[in-house]
Design a protein around this motif. Structure first.
Motif, mmCIF file in Angstrom:
data_model
loop_
_atom_site.group_PDB
_atom_site.id
_atom_site.type_symbol
_atom_site.label_atom_id
_atom_site.label_comp_id
_atom_site.label_asym_id
_atom_site.label_seq_id
_atom_site.Cartn_x
_atom_site.Cartn_y
_atom_site.Cartn_z
ATOM 1 N N LEU A 132 0.904 -1.280 -0.025
ATOM 2 C CA LEU A 132 -0.059 -0.043 0.028
ATOM 3 C C LEU A 132 0.879 1.188 0.133
ATOM 4 C CD1 LEU A 132 -2.890 -1.156 2.575
ATOM 5 C CD2 LEU A 132 -2.992 -0.673 -0.088
ATOM 6 N N LEU A 133 1.820 1.134 0.884
ATOM 7 C CA LEU A 133 3.028 2.426 0.746
ATOM 8 C C LEU A 133 3.616 2.632 -0.739
ATOM 9 C CD1 LEU A 133 4.280 2.045 4.391
ATOM 10 C CD2 LEU A 133 3.041 4.097 3.499
ATOM 11 N N THR A 134 3.738 1.496 -1.409
ATOM 12 C CA THR A 134 4.493 1.737 -2.598
ATOM 13 C C THR A 134 3.260 2.147 -3.608
ATOM 14 O OG1 THR A 134 5.725 -0.279 -2.285
ATOM 15 C CG2 THR A 134 5.307 0.369 -4.389
ATOM 16 N N SER A 135 2.088 1.759 -3.330
ATOM 17 C CA SER A 135 0.954 2.445 -4.246
ATOM 18 C C SER A 135 0.608 3.893 -3.776
ATOM 19 C CB SER A 135 -0.329 1.712 -4.162
ATOM 20 O OG SER A 135 -1.123 2.350 -4.725
ATOM 21 N N ALA A 136 0.874 4.220 -2.641
ATOM 22 C CA ALA A 136 0.849 5.603 -2.143
ATOM 23 C C ALA A 136 1.894 6.514 -2.889
ATOM 24 C CB ALA A 136 0.882 5.495 -0.469
ATOM 25 N N TYR A 137 3.031 5.821 -2.725
ATOM 26 C CA TYR A 137 4.140 6.789 -3.319
ATOM 27 C C TYR A 137 3.911 6.853 -4.821
ATOM 28 C CZ TYR A 137 8.671 8.329 -4.934
ATOM 29 O OH TYR A 137 9.813 8.879 -5.616
ATOM 30 N N ASP A 138 3.460 5.939 -5.562
ATOM 31 C CA ASP A 138 2.933 6.132 -6.882
ATOM 32 C C ASP A 138 1.950 7.240 -7.289
ATOM 33 O OD1 ASP A 138 4.615 3.759 -7.841
ATOM 34 O OD2 ASP A 138 3.006 2.453 -7.685
ATOM 35 N N GLN A 139 1.265 7.386 -6.147
ATOM 36 C CA GLN A 139 0.235 8.522 -6.383
ATOM 37 C C GLN A 139 0.689 9.664 -5.740
ATOM 38 O OE1 GLN A 139 -3.874 7.261 -5.331
ATOM 39 N NE2 GLN A 139 -3.122 4.974 -5.239
ATOM 40 N N GLU A 142 6.329 11.849 -3.215
ATOM 41 C CA GLU A 142 7.155 12.604 -2.488
ATOM 42 C C GLU A 142 7.428 11.697 -0.928
ATOM 43 O OE1 GLU A 142 5.849 16.713 -1.541
ATOM 44 O OE2 GLU A 142 4.342 16.316 -3.368
ATOM 45 N N ALA A 143 8.496 11.052 -0.921
ATOM 46 C CA ALA A 143 9.139 10.399 -0.120
ATOM 47 C C ALA A 143 9.296 11.002 1.263
ATOM 48 C CB ALA A 143 10.336 9.498 -0.486
ATOM 49 N N ASP A 144 9.843 12.224 1.257
ATOM 50 C CA ASP A 144 10.207 12.934 2.583
ATOM 51 C C ASP A 144 8.762 13.099 3.203
ATOM 52 O OD1 ASP A 144 12.674 12.808 2.289
ATOM 53 O OD2 ASP A 144 13.021 14.572 0.740
ATOM 54 N N ARG A 145 7.644 13.552 2.370
ATOM 55 C CA ARG A 145 6.288 13.888 2.914
ATOM 56 C C ARG A 145 5.740 12.729 3.367
ATOM 57 N NH1 ARG A 145 1.784 17.536 0.174
ATOM 58 N NH2 ARG A 145 0.784 17.767 2.330
ATOM 59 N N LEU A 146 5.638 11.574 2.535
ATOM 60 C CA LEU A 146 5.173 10.364 3.195
ATOM 61 C C LEU A 146 5.795 9.890 4.448
ATOM 62 C CD1 LEU A 146 4.646 8.258 -0.033
ATOM 63 C CD2 LEU A 146 2.830 9.101 1.359
ATOM 64 N N CYS A 162 12.888 -0.399 3.267
ATOM 65 C CA CYS A 162 11.837 0.730 3.351
ATOM 66 C C CYS A 162 11.077 0.573 2.040
ATOM 67 C CB CYS A 162 12.192 1.908 3.577
ATOM 68 S SG CYS A 162 11.012 3.359 3.490
ATOM 69 N N PRO A 163 9.558 0.435 2.114
ATOM 70 C CA PRO A 163 9.118 0.309 0.677
ATOM 71 C C PRO A 163 8.799 1.856 0.018
ATOM 72 C CG PRO A 163 7.334 -0.066 2.464
ATOM 73 C CD PRO A 163 8.938 0.184 3.243
ATOM 74 N N VAL A 164 8.777 2.764 0.936
ATOM 75 C CA VAL A 164 8.876 3.935 0.185
ATOM 76 C C VAL A 164 10.142 4.201 -0.388
ATOM 77 C CG1 VAL A 164 8.540 6.477 0.522
ATOM 78 C CG2 VAL A 164 7.019 4.926 1.554
ATOM 79 N N GLY A 165 11.278 4.072 0.192
ATOM 80 C CA GLY A 165 12.637 4.101 -0.315
ATOM 81 C C GLY A 165 12.881 3.494 -1.502
ATOM 82 N N ALA A 166 12.449 1.997 -1.566
ATOM 83 C CA ALA A 166 12.606 1.349 -2.763
ATOM 84 C C ALA A 166 11.724 1.774 -4.043
ATOM 85 C CB ALA A 166 12.060 -0.164 -2.147
ATOM 86 N N CYS A 168 10.934 4.971 -4.411
ATOM 87 C CA CYS A 168 11.830 6.060 -4.773
ATOM 88 C C CYS A 168 12.970 5.708 -5.448
ATOM 89 C CB CYS A 168 12.011 6.891 -3.487
ATOM 90 S SG CYS A 168 12.695 8.585 -3.990
ATOM 91 N N ARG A 169 13.778 4.803 -5.130
ATOM 92 C CA ARG A 169 14.932 4.456 -5.901
ATOM 93 C C ARG A 169 14.381 3.730 -7.287
ATOM 94 N NH1 ARG A 169 15.987 3.121 -0.505
ATOM 95 N NH2 ARG A 169 15.701 1.108 -0.810
ATOM 96 N N SER A 170 13.376 3.004 -7.329
ATOM 97 C CA SER A 170 13.033 2.454 -8.454
ATOM 98 C C SER A 170 12.423 3.457 -9.510
ATOM 99 C CB SER A 170 11.478 1.279 -8.243
ATOM 100 O OG SER A 170 11.240 1.006 -9.369
ATOM 101 N N ARG A 171 11.878 4.496 -9.055
ATOM 102 C CA ARG A 171 11.377 5.367 -10.090
ATOM 103 C C ARG A 171 12.639 6.424 -10.549
ATOM 104 N NH1 ARG A 171 6.371 9.312 -9.011
ATOM 105 N NH2 ARG A 171 5.440 7.179 -9.449
ATOM 106 N N ASP A 172 13.514 6.622 -9.874
ATOM 107 C CA ASP A 172 14.735 7.338 -10.019
ATOM 108 C C ASP A 172 15.724 6.729 -11.071
ATOM 109 O OD1 ASP A 172 13.770 9.432 -8.549
ATOM 110 O OD2 ASP A 172 15.192 9.100 -6.890
ATOM 111 N N GLY A 173 15.384 5.104 -11.263
ATOM 112 C CA GLY A 173 16.248 4.586 -12.097
ATOM 113 C C GLY A 173 17.022 3.422 -11.786
#
Length: 173
Positions: A132-139, A142-146, A162-166, A168-173
């Protein structure tokens, strides 16, 4: 397709958890919710500008400046000049203690809430929350805010990721 009942239950639980987290955080720090979030953020990222601190906790620059003024009057933060024209915000000793208190109390009512589940259920919930946190990050990417009130050390304890950190890293490439 989604189940409306699941979405409704998730919404009700998220509001209850939100209320518990904010009640504990504001009581622990003796500040507003944004002030408590600022203390936690500064505990892991000292020296942020007022503008960047506001961005990380979801406040406009003027609102962040007022919040920092309030935290400064309470003796929790101090502004320090930098080599550039900006000002860096740092926790005072009292502010560091308040941030530790916020994170330490985090296990209080949330720990009591999660204790309603046995160990296997807690492990399953952890997996589901990660999704759910990964999905929240998709929407809300902003990892710092989440993670503005996260106990980052608890999130990665025992080699966990950390699912949010993961995300974020996945999105950044």
């Amino acid at each position: 397709m989604h189940d409306k009942r699941v979405a409704n239950l998730l919404g009700a639980l998220s509001l209850a958890v939100h209320d518990l987290v904010l009640a504990d955080a504001t009581a622990a720090a003796g500040t507003s919710a944004s002030g408590a979030a600022a203390l936690v953020v500064l505990s892991t990222a000292p020296g942020l500008s007022v503008t960047e601190l506001g961005r990380r906790i979801g406040l406009s620059q003027p609102a962040a400046a007022r919040m920092v003024d309030s935290l400064e009057r309470a003796g929790l933060v101090e502004r320090r000049d930098t080599l550039t024209r900006s000002v860096a915000v740092h926790l005072t000793k009292q502010g560091s203690g308040a941030a530790r208190h916020i994170l330490g109390d985090r296990g209080g009512r949330l720990g009591t809430l999660s204790a309603a589940l046995d160990a296997d259920e807690q492990a399953t919930l952890a997996l589901l929350l990660g999704k759910l946190l990964t999905s929240a990050y998709d929407q809300l990417p902003e990892a710092d805010r989440l993670c503005r009130l996260c106990d980052r050390a608890a999130c990665v304890a025992n080699g966990q990721i950390c699912p949010v950190g993961a995300a974020c890293r996945s999105r950044d490439g």
